[in-house]
Design an enzyme around this catalytic site. Structure first.
Site, mmCIF file in Angstrom:
data_model
loop_
_atom_site.group_PDB
_atom_site.id
_atom_site.type_symbol
_atom_site.label_atom_id
_atom_site.label_comp_id
_atom_site.label_asym_id
_atom_site.label_seq_id
_atom_site.Cartn_x
_atom_site.Cartn_y
_atom_site.Cartn_z
ATOM 1 N N CYS A 87 8.142 8.413 -36.420
ATOM 2 C CA CYS A 87 8.151 8.989 -37.763
ATOM 3 C C CYS A 87 7.919 10.512 -37.694
ATOM 4 O O CYS A 87 8.804 11.247 -37.295
ATOM 5 C CB CYS A 87 7.124 8.281 -38.642
ATOM 6 S SG CYS A 87 7.358 8.564 -40.422
ATOM 7 N N HIS A 196 7.859 2.209 -37.689
ATOM 8 C CA HIS A 196 6.558 2.273 -37.018
ATOM 9 C C HIS A 196 6.283 1.033 -36.175
ATOM 10 O O HIS A 196 5.665 0.073 -36.648
ATOM 11 C CB HIS A 196 5.448 2.412 -38.061
ATOM 12 C CG HIS A 196 5.351 3.756 -38.680
ATOM 13 N ND1 HIS A 196 4.441 4.706 -38.279
ATOM 14 C CD2 HIS A 196 6.069 4.326 -39.677
ATOM 15 C CE1 HIS A 196 4.586 5.804 -39.011
ATOM 16 N NE2 HIS A 196 5.564 5.598 -39.872
ATOM 17 N N GLU A 198 4.065 0.653 -33.966
ATOM 18 C CA GLU A 198 2.624 0.468 -33.746
ATOM 19 C C GLU A 198 1.968 -0.358 -34.841
ATOM 20 O O GLU A 198 0.830 -0.825 -34.676
ATOM 21 C CB GLU A 198 1.929 1.832 -33.606
ATOM 22 C CG GLU A 198 1.640 2.565 -34.904
ATOM 23 C CD GLU A 198 2.835 3.295 -35.494
ATOM 24 O OE1 GLU A 198 2.632 4.134 -36.386
ATOM 25 O OE2 GLU A 198 3.976 3.029 -35.057
#
Length: 235
Positions: A87, A196, A198
């Site tokens: 991002c 994302h 993560e």
């Protein structure tokens, strides 16, 4: 060996803690790094996390791309170290010219957050090798400046050389040209993407049931891929 993966914190970083947690769950040691430092602390790979570095003044990622530690990031990337920009980190990588193109305000001019379907287009990079080419995954997306742009000739080159790493499926959430969600450099060690991974590294932080879009663990393989690349190179 236990791989050591650095996570760089910039003023305004939001997801550095999540990235460190993902690295730990993937089996590596996260190492906190500071934007004002010139020391990478001997790490084996790097993650530039999401957030709003320096308040996204000028352009998202533009000031962060000039941070002192980015000189070391560029040198490490040139030597083949795996580098992932997520991002805001992707925005930094394009602003630092480690990846081509640019990222602009979403087409609808609004911040968007959703579970996003993606297709892994290139499964040979340091960050995608634990996926299969063509594999469909779902991971969270949240951005305001996520529209990927490049010239037609550059887009043709990315497509022709297999440098599109991941592509949006179902919905193009931000107007990215050719539905591009993430790209890689020619060497395959530098990858940037807007979604994302993560935030999708363990089951139950979903939805991940049979009746809903799955975002439980689809992002974990980004991090295990890099660990495999580092360990394999050291063998």
């Amino acid at each position: 060996m236990t791989a050591r993966v650095g996570v760089i914190t910039f003023p305004g970083s939001l997801d550095d803690g999540d990235a460190a947690r993902a690295i730990r769950l993937a089996g590596a040691e996260p190492v906190a790094l500071w934007h004002g430092s010139h020391d990478l602390d001997g790490v084996d790979a790097l993650v530039l996390p999401g957030g709003f570095s320096y308040g996204d003044y000028l352009r998202a990622g533009a000031i962060a791309a000039l941070a002192p530690i980015m000189a070391e990031v560029k040198d490490a990337a040139a030597k083949g170290m795996p580098v992932l920009g997520i991002c805001n980190g992707f925005q930094m990588l394009v602003e630092a010219h480690l990846l081509p193109g640019g990222l602009i305000r979403n087409a609808h001019q609004q911040f968007i957050r959703r579970d996003q379907r993606l297709r892994v287009e290139n499964a040979t990079t340091s960050w995608t090798s634990d996926y299969d080419a063509g594999q469909e995954i779902v991971i969270p997306l949240k951005n305001a400046d996520g529209g990927y742009i490049a010239s037609e000739s550059e887009l043709d080159r990315l497509e022709g050389e297999g440098l599109v790493a991941v592509r949006y499926l179902g919905v193009n959430p931000n107007g990215s040209l050719r539905d591009i969600a993430g790209i890689t450099n020619e060497r395959g060690n530098v990858v940037g993407l807007m979604p994302h991974p993560e935030h999708a590294v363990e089951p139950g932080f979903g939805p991940d049931t049979s009746v809903a879009m799955r975002s439980g663990v689809d992002g974990l393989s980004f991090f295990t891929s890099a660990i495999s690349a580092v360990v394999g190179a050291a063998a």
